[in-house]
Design a protein around this motif. Structure first.
Motif: not given
Length: 456
Positions: A104, A106, A108-112
């Motif tokens: 992942l 940064k 960060l996409s919290m949904a992803k």
């Protein structure tokens, strides 16, 4: 239900806390660490279900830490998702090569992040299930039978499952003790967590503590059965076979609610339901001095006795149909039905090997037989220790409409299964008759997924 434990390893406090808060809101238990050394320390305290690992950290980069764990004899401790704000394609490829689940970027996409965490946990669950299938671990299903005794047992297990109590399952070999243990686990609040089957006969003097509690050697951690089953259920199969030293070590852990790994210094809390199973009368073993009385009372909170198949023969037709369907679906064997005469004969058979013997018989008849119907004479030949191949044409042993490798494997399974039954699991006698070295025979049995302990 016991929640999944996730480690978040990142040197940036804001990212650690943000990710921790979001995951905790989703019901996960989260432990945060700021560098590689803190991550090592956290691993000594508990085995996580998943780790989010930053690449750039002040003491040691995440790729080097990942490589350290990947080269360990036990491999990665759990699924690992790498995180980086300065990642490259080469870094992502290297992380994947070392076993990381995903990479992942940064910010960060919290949904992803949440989607990747869910997928990683589900993928890890599927891997463990596939390993179990390769070892011929039975699929969890409701114990078969419409008799009054089976209906009563199923209802009893469902009631027990709602309470996090320990259970002692007794019954003859092959009567279905493991099936009921797995059914109990599947009905409990721990059903999404691991089910670990530990054959206690493998706990030889000197290695019992390592197998139960794990070890710490040269900075590397080996997780024992109690940690592998964390949050779930640990089945102590044939618990009466444990020697007194192993019994004492287990009792000490149960008394304190925690244990130390071999050469470890940090206590690890116990979070498992323990189900013990045995074919012996533990009360008699206690009286004879072969089993500790205090451990017996720890394990025997709720006793559950599984009757032998001869005491509920009315369930035999349902069991025959169940295993015909099972092998047709999961091993792609040709469907065959038992004739009325064969079913009546089997209802009156004594079944010394109980349900396991019935299952093996069905599998053998499906592999080696030909035609839509399984006849009485075919069943009598199989139970009379006469190989079915002797009364069937060669072309009826296996289907010719399949690759040679698959046909050969089916024949080898049937042949070795027959030899194990004939010699009651005695590998030395079996190796002599088969003309194989014992080491080669053990390797072949493992490659075919044939469990030797089932015949003992």
């Amino acid at each position: 239900m016991s929640a999944h434990h996730i480690f978040v390893v990142d040197d940036e406090p804001d990212i650690r806390e943000t990710v921790k808060d979001i995951l905790e809101d989703e019901g996960f238990v989260v432990i945060a660490a700021e560098n590689a050394e803190a991550a090592r320390h956290a691993l000594r305290e508990r085995r996580p279900d998943l780790m989010l690992l930053d690449i750039w950290m002040p003491d040691l980069d995440g790729i080097s830490l990942l490589k350290e764990w990947a080269e360990d004899g036990d491999g990665l401790p759990c699924p690992i998702i790498m995180m980086s704000g300065h990642g490259t394609v080469e870094t992502a490829v290297e992380a994947t090569r070392l076993g990381a689940y995903d990479f992942l970027e940064k910010p960060l996409s919290m949904a992803k992040l949440l989607l990747t965490v869910e997928r990683a946990l589900e993928a890890d669950k599927l891997v463990k299930e596939n390993v179990g299938l390769r070892r011929r671990t039975p699929l969890v299903h409701e114990p078969v039978g419409r008799s009054a005794v089976m209906q009563r047992l199923r209802e009893q297990v469902k009631r027990i499952a709602q309470h996090d109590t320990w259970v002692l399952i007794t019954g003859e070999p092959g009567s279905g003790r493991e099936t009921f243990a797995r059914f109990l686990h599947s009905q409990s609040g721990r059903k999404e967590r691991p089910f670990v089957d530990l054959g206690t006969s493998a706990l030889t003097r000197g290695n019992a503590a390592r197998e139960l509690f794990g070890s710490e050697e040269n900075g590397r951690i080996h997780y024992g059965s109690l940690e592998q089953a964390a949050g779930g259920t640990l089945l102590l199969d044939e618990v009466a076979d444990m020697d007194l030293e192993a019994q004492g070590q287990l009792l000490g852990a149960l008394d304190t609610g925690s244990f130390l790994r071999v050469a470890g210094s940090e206590p690890v809390p116990i979070d498992v339901r323990i189900v013990a199973a045995t074919q012996r009368d533990l009360k008699e073993d206690v009286q004879s001095g072969h089993f500790r009385e205090d451990l017996f009372y720890h394990l025997n909170v709720v006793p559950l006795h599984i009757p032998p198949l001869r005491e509920h023969p009315e369930d035999i037709p349902d069991l025959l149909n169940h295993y015909v369907d099972f092998f047709a679906a999961h091993e792609k064997l040709s469907y065959r039905r038992f004739s009325v005469g064969a079913q009546n004969f089997l209802r009156n058979y004594s079944w010394p090997g109980n349900i396991r013997e019935l299952k093996n018989l069905v599998q053998r008849l499906l592999i080696l037989g030909a035609g839509d119907e399984i006849t009485l004479s075919e069943v009598e030949a199989a139970l009379g220790n006469t190989p079915v191949v002797s009364v069937q044409p060669v072309e009826g042993m296996v289907s010719f409409d399949q690759p040679l490798r698959q046909a050969r494997e089916l024949f080898e399974k049937a042949y070795l299964d027959y030899q194990l039954e004939k010699h009651n699991g005695n590998v030395s006698k079996m190796a002599k008759e088969a003309g194989m070295e014992r080491t080669h025979l053990y390797r072949k049995l493992r490659s075919l997924g044939i469990e030797i302990k089932e015949r003992r």
